[in-house]
Design a protein around this motif. Structure first.
Motif, PDB file in Angstrom:
ATOM      1  N   SER A   1       5.201  55.777 -16.183  1.00 21.21           N
ATOM      2  CA  SER A   1       6.572  56.135 -15.804  1.00 21.21           C
ATOM      3  C   SER A   1       7.424  54.919 -15.467  1.00 21.21           C
ATOM      4  O   SER A   1       8.645  55.009 -15.420  1.00 21.21           O
TER       5      SER A   1
ATOM      6  N   GLY B   1       6.719  51.991 -17.259  1.00 23.02           N
ATOM      7  CA  GLY B   1       6.531  51.137 -18.417  1.00 23.02           C
ATOM      8  C   GLY B   1       5.297  50.265 -18.414  1.00 23.02           C
ATOM      9  O   GLY B   1       5.276  49.235 -19.075  1.00 23.02           O
TER      10      GLY B   1
ATOM     11  N   ALA C   1       9.779  60.604 -17.493  1.00 22.12           N
ATOM     12  CA  ALA C   1       9.950  59.159 -17.670  1.00 22.12           C
ATOM     13  C   ALA C   1       8.780  58.570 -18.453  1.00 22.12           C
ATOM     14  O   ALA C   1       8.971  57.763 -19.371  1.00 22.12           O
TER      15      ALA C   1
ATOM     16  N   ARG D   1       8.870  59.414 -22.216  1.00 21.43           N
ATOM     17  CA  ARG D   1       9.829  58.566 -22.933  1.00 21.43           C
ATOM     18  C   ARG D   1       9.290  57.153 -23.120  1.00 21.43           C
ATOM     19  O   ARG D   1       9.349  56.590 -24.206  1.00 21.43           O
ATOM     20  N   LYS D   2       8.758  56.577 -22.064  1.00 28.80           N
ATOM     21  CA  LYS D   2       8.309  55.183 -22.109  1.00 28.80           C
ATOM     22  C   LYS D   2       7.020  55.013 -22.913  1.00 28.80           C
ATOM     23  O   LYS D   2       6.799  53.968 -23.535  1.00 28.80           O
ATOM     24  N   TRP D   3       6.150  56.027 -22.895  1.00 32.60           N
ATOM     25  CA  TRP D   3       4.882  55.932 -23.613  1.00 32.60           C
ATOM     26  C   TRP D   3       5.112  55.706 -25.100  1.00 32.60           C
ATOM     27  O   TRP D   3       4.358  54.981 -25.762  1.00 32.60           O
TER      28      TRP D   3
ATOM     29  N   ASN E   1       7.160  53.848 -26.503  1.00 36.37           N
ATOM     30  CA  ASN E   1       7.367  52.422 -26.741  1.00 36.37           C
ATOM     31  C   ASN E   1       6.159  51.571 -26.351  1.00 36.37           C
ATOM     32  O   ASN E   1       5.835  50.608 -27.044  1.00 36.37           O
ATOM     33  N   ILE E   2       5.498  51.900 -25.250  1.00 42.18           N
ATOM     34  CA  ILE E   2       4.425  51.033 -24.759  1.00 42.18           C
ATOM     35  C   ILE E   2       3.060  51.350 -25.355  1.00 42.18           C
ATOM     36  O   ILE E   2       2.138  50.546 -25.256  1.00 42.18           O
TER      37      ILE E   2
ATOM     38  N   THR F   1       9.513  48.549 -15.558  1.00 39.71           N
ATOM     39  CA  THR F   1      10.899  48.903 -15.805  1.00 39.71           C
ATOM     40  C   THR F   1      11.327  49.920 -14.750  1.00 39.71           C
ATOM     41  O   THR F   1      10.486  50.573 -14.146  1.00 39.71           O
TER      42      THR F   1
ATOM     43  N   TYR G   1      12.267  53.168 -12.796  1.00 38.46           N
ATOM     44  CA  TYR G   1      11.924  54.586 -12.928  1.00 38.46           C
ATOM     45  C   TYR G   1      13.234  55.353 -13.050  1.00 38.46           C
ATOM     46  O   TYR G   1      14.073  55.320 -12.168  1.00 38.46           O
TER      47      TYR G   1
END
Length: 170
Positions: free
Chosen positions: A106, A108, A147, A150-152, A154-155, A166, A168
């Motif tokens: 969550s 990043g 969160a 969404r971030k998963w 990209n990472i 990044t 939250y």
């Protein structure tokens, strides 16, 4: 004033997460891209039974005689029945974010987990880095999940060592 509090809170959390990341980095300078959180021997969940989280509501150590290989990763189970349930529907039992810390995702990051710091939310298994991090995650699980989802994206394919925390943003 609210911005000042939010900024201070973010800095505190980022500092704590960075410290946890360093403390829990069992892979040295992990520059290898891992999309699943496994040991050097490709063992998932540190050997805990993925199905037991659901049917016993508790972390239960798996046994090597009840193992199943899924996507090149070894999962262990406490019973043959649990192994067979997983083999029939792995997506139902696999931990979210490749088994990395849900709180970390969550913000990043890809963090190691404590298999005892878990939660089942809407039929999905979420693991966290420690009981303390899990307690912070529980303050807003739905926001943290949004969160992290969404971030998963990209990472997921990035090396853990290359990531920085990044904000939250639920």
């Amino acid at each position: 004033m609210l911005n000042s509090i939010s900024s201070t809170l973010f800095k505190s959390i980022a500092t704590m997460v960075a410290a946890l990341m360093l403390a829990s980095a069992s892979y040295g300078g992990d520059t290898m891209v891992r999309t699943t959180n496994v040991s050097d021997h490709k063992l998932a969940l540190k050997g805990y039974d993925a199905v037991a989280y659901f049917n016993q509501g508790a972390p239960v150590a798996g046994k090597s005689r009840f193992r199943h290989i899924h996507k090149g990763v070894e999962y262990r189970f406490s019973t043959a029945e649990n192994r067979d349930r997983f083999a029939a529907k792995p997506a139902k039992y696999e931990p979210q974010y490749g088994g990395f810390c849900a709180f970390g995702a969550s913000v990043g990051l890809k963090l190691e987990v404590d298999p005892e710091a878990f939660e089942i939310v809407e039929g999905k298994l979420y693991l966290n880095n420690s009981p303390e991090v899990h307690a912070m995650w529980l303050k807003d699980p739905s926001g943290r999940i949004k969160a992290a989802d969404r971030k998963w994206k990209n990472i997921r394919t990035m090396a853990a060592a290359s990531l920085s925390p990044t904000p939250y943003d639920e």
